[in-house]
Design an enzyme around this catalytic site. Structure first.
Site, PDB file in Angstrom:
ATOM      1  N   SER A 240       0.832  -1.188   0.000  1.00 52.66           N
ATOM      2  CA  SER A 240       0.000   0.000   0.000  1.00 52.66           C
ATOM      3  C   SER A 240       0.876   1.251   0.000  1.00 52.66           C
ATOM      4  CB  SER A 240      -0.945  -0.054   1.208  1.00 52.66           C
ATOM      5  OG  SER A 240      -1.986   0.867   1.084  1.00 52.66           O
ATOM      6  N   ASP A 469      -8.738  -4.233  -6.181  1.00 50.45           N
ATOM      7  CA  ASP A 469      -8.226  -3.661  -4.936  1.00 50.45           C
ATOM      8  C   ASP A 469      -9.027  -2.406  -4.609  1.00 50.45           C
ATOM      9  OD1 ASP A 469      -6.624  -2.116  -3.043  1.00 50.45           O
ATOM     10  OD2 ASP A 469      -4.958  -3.445  -3.554  1.00 50.45           O
ATOM     11  N   HIS A 497      -7.206  -5.971  -0.716  1.00 47.72           N
ATOM     12  CA  HIS A 497      -6.101  -5.017  -0.783  1.00 47.72           C
ATOM     13  C   HIS A 497      -4.770  -5.744  -0.623  1.00 47.72           C
ATOM     14  CE1 HIS A 497      -3.952  -1.355  -0.586  1.00 47.72           C
ATOM     15  NE2 HIS A 497      -3.846  -1.269   0.730  1.00 47.72           N
TER      16      HIS A 497
END
Length: 530
Positions: A240, A469, A497
Site C-alpha cells: 500500500s 483492490d 487489498h
C-alpha cells in the site's frame, strides 16, 4: 498504519480517504523537496521525475551512517529492538536528531544468510514494527525467514518512533463521529471546525516534527538503516503506502535498490484530488464485488440483487445520519453515518471480512444495534478498548498533508467536486468527497508535489497490483510499473487489498522466488486465486 502494537495487525490499509475518512483524506503520495532530492526533466505527462541523490554520502551525514545499533530483547519474545538516530532535517543535520524504533528477527537458517529484509505495511502511519512482530516475522514463508534477518523501522511520526499525537481519546471519539455528509450550512461549519481542531491539536503537540515526516525523509532514514545493518543494497517488501515509500527509495538511491516488492501500488504522479476520486472508485469496485457476493447468500440483510444491496446500504446510511443506533457501549457512543461508513469501508480491504460485515449489517438493519459496525470502525481507527488511539490517524494526516497540496481548500470546492465523487461511488462518494477537505487547514505547508518515479539504473523491481483492490486501484500499479525503468508488473486477478500472503500460490511463488534467487517474474505475469 499505526504505532506500537504487538498484537496481530489488521489488514493492510491504503491510507487517506479510506484510511479514516476524516483523519486521512488526500491520499498518499509525497514528493521530493525536503531532503535535498533533485528534480529531473519534466515527464511527458507534465509531472516531474524524482531525481536521485548524489551517490557519495555527505560528510555531515557520516556519523549517522556509521553509528552502531545497540540491540536488546524486545517485549515480544524472539525479536530484538534498537534505536536508530537520524537527522530531523536532512538539509540541516546539525539542527538535531530524531530517534527511530527498529526491530529485527535474525535469520533462523538453514542456508546462507541473504542479508536484511525490511518490511512496511503501509499507512502512512502503520507500525512496521507491529507488523513485523505480529505477522511478517512469524508468518512469512519459513524459507524467507531462514535466509533473511526480518527487519522493521517505524517511520518518523509513527508508533515507537517519536509519534505524532493530536487529540485525546475523547476528542478523537468526537472527531470520528463528525457528520461527513453535511446537509446545511451549520453542518458544513461543524465539519470545518472539526478539521481545524484536529489540525490545531497536531500543530500544538508536534510543531517541529510535523515539518519533517515526509516520505522522502522516511526513505532517507531507510538508507541510513541499510548502511547501519551492513547491507550493500536494500531488500524490501512494502504494501500500500509502503509501495510509495519503497519506490521513493529507489528513485533517490537507484544503485542501492536491491530486491524490492511493491504490493498494492500507488501512482505518485497524481494530485490529491484525483487520487481521492480514483480511490473512491476503487472502493465502489470492491463494494460491487461484495454486493454481488452478498446478494446470492441467504443471510444477506440488504437484498437479493447487487442493486438492492447498494440501494439499501445507502438508505441505511441516511437513516443513521438522522437517527444513530445504540451500540451497548458503556461510554454511550452511538453508531452514526460516519462510523458506519468507516466500518463498511474497513471490510472492503479483505474479502475474508465480508461474513463479519454481513453479520454487522444484519445486526444494524434487523436488530437496530450498531455494535458490529462500530467494532469494524474501531478496528480501522485502531481504537483500543480503553478509549485510547494509536498514532495511526495522526501520522496518516501528517504525512499525507506534507506530501501533497490539499485536494480542496474550501467547502465550495468540495461542493463542485461532489458530482464526480458520486459518479465514482454512489454509496461512498459524498462522504469521501468531504473527507478530502481535511488537509485544507493543516498547520504546515506541504513540501511535496505530484511526480513520476523512474529509478533509472535500479535492479528489477516487482510491482504487484490486484484487479479489484479497493484502496489502491489496479490502474495505479500499471501506472507505477510504466514509470519505473526496471519494473516487472505482477497482477493478481482477485479481490482485496494487496496480494502477497493472501492465498494465491501463484503470487507467493513468484515473490518468494524473486526474494530468494533474485529472479523476477516475467513482466505482465497474471495470477488467479488458488
Amino acid at each position: 498504519m499505526r504505532t506500537r502494537r504487538t498484537r496481530t495487525p489488521r489488514p493492510y490499509r491504503s491510507s487517506r480517504v479510506g484510511g479514516a475518512l476524516l483523519a486521512a483524506a488526500a491520499l498518499l503520495v509525497s514528493a521530493c523537496s525536503s531532503g535535498g532530492a533533485s528534480r529531473a526533466a519534466t515527464a511527458d505527462d507534465g509531472a516531474p521525475a524524482l531525481g536521485p541523490l548524489p551517490r557519495a554520502t555527505p560528510v555531515a551525514l557520516a556519523p549517522y551512517y556509521e553509528q552502531k545499533l545497540r540491540w536488546r530483547d524486545c517485549e515480544t519474545p524472539g525479536f530484538q529492538c534498537a534505536t536508530l538516530r537520524a537527522p530531523l532535517d536532512y538539509a540541516h543535520p546539525g539542527d538535531g536528531d530524531i530517534k527511530l524504533a527498529v526491530s529485527r528477527k535474525k535469520a533462523t537458517g538453514p542456508g546462507e544468510r541473504l542479508g536484511s529484509l525490511l518490511v512496511n505495511p503501509g499507512g502512512p502511519g502503520g507500525s512496521a514494527i507491529g507488523y513485523l512482530q505480529g505477522y511478517a516475522g512469524i508468518a512469512y514463508p519459513a524459507r524467507i525467514r531462514a535466509r533473511y534477518d526480518m527487519v522493521a523501522v517505524d517511520p518518523r511520526g509513527v508508533a515507537g518512533s517519536e509519534g505524532v499525537e493530536c487529540l485525546t481519546g475523547r476528542e478523537m471519539d468526537a472527531y470520528t463521529q463528525t457528520d461527513l455528509t453535511p446537509d446545511d450550512a451549520a453542518e458544513k461549519d461543524a465539519l470545518v471546525a472539526a478539521y481545524k481542531r484536529f489540525a490545531e491539536g497536531c500543530g500544538k503537540r508536534a510543531p517541529k516534527l510535523l515539518r519533517h515526516v515526509s516520505t522522502v525523509e522516511a526513505a532517507r532514514d531507510m538508507d541510513v538503516l541499510r548502511a547501519v545493518l551492513g547491507d550493500r543494497k536494500l531488500t524490501y517488501v512494502g504494501a500500500s503506502y509502503g509501495t510509495f515509500l519503497g519506490a521513493t527509495y529507489a528513485g533517490l538511491f537507484p544503485e542501492r535498490a536491491g530486491r524490492l516488492v511493491l504490493d498494492g501500488a500507488l501512482d505518485p504522479s497524481l494530485g490529491a484530488d484525483r487520487l481521492n476520486r480514483e480511490q473512491t472508485a476503487g472502493f465502489e469496485t470492491a463494494f460491487q464485488a461484495f454486493a454481488k457476493d452478498c446478494a446470492r447468500r441467504e443471510n444477506c440483510p440488504l437484498g437479493r440483487t447487487p442493486a438492492q444491496v447498494g440501494h439499501n446500504l445507502s438508505a441505511l446510511f441516511e437513516r443513521l445520519d438522522a437517527h444513530p443506533l445504540p451500540t451497548g457501549e458503556t461510554g454511550g457512543r452511538r453508531l452514526g453515518e460516519s462510523l458506519a461508513t468507516t466500518g463498511v469501508i474497513a471490510a472492503m480491504y479483505d474479502e475474508r471480512a465480508w461474513p463479519r460485515l454481513r453479520q454487522a449489517l444484519a445486526q444494524a438493519v434487523r436488530d437496530r444495534n450498531g455494535a458490529g459496525l462500530l467494532a469494524l470502525s474501531d478496528g480501522y481507527f485502531e481504537r483500543e478498548a480503553d478509549g485510547s488511539y494509536s498514532t495511526l490517524m495522526y501520522a496518516n494526516a501528517a504525512v499525507n498533508c506534507l506530501d501533497l497540496p490539499a485536494a480542496y481548500t474550501t467547502p465550495d470546492e468540495v461542493e463542485r467536486a461532489l458530482p464526480a465523487f458520486r459518479k465514482a461511488s454512489p454509496v461512498f462518494g459524498r462522504a469521501l468527497a468531504w473527507a478530502s477537505l481535511n488537509c485544507a487547514y493543516w498547520p504546515v505547508r506541504p513540501t511535496g508535489a505530484p511526480h513520476r518515479i523512474e529509478a533509472k539504473g535500479a535492479a528489477p523491481i516487482v510491482v504487484v497490483g490486484t484487479t479489484r483492490d479497493p484502496a489502491t486501484p489496479y490502474r495505479w500499479a500499471r501506472a507505477l510499473a510504466s514509470q519505473l525503468a526496471s519494473a516487472r508488473l505482477l497482477t493478481y486477478d482477485g479481490d482485496g487489498h494487496t496480494a502477497y500472503g493472501r492465498g494465491s500460490g501463484c503470487i507467493d511463488a513468484a515473490i518468494n522466488t524473486y526474494l530468494l534467487r533474485g529472479t523476477p517474474p516475467a513482466d505482465g505475469k497474471r495470477c488467479s486465486p488458488s
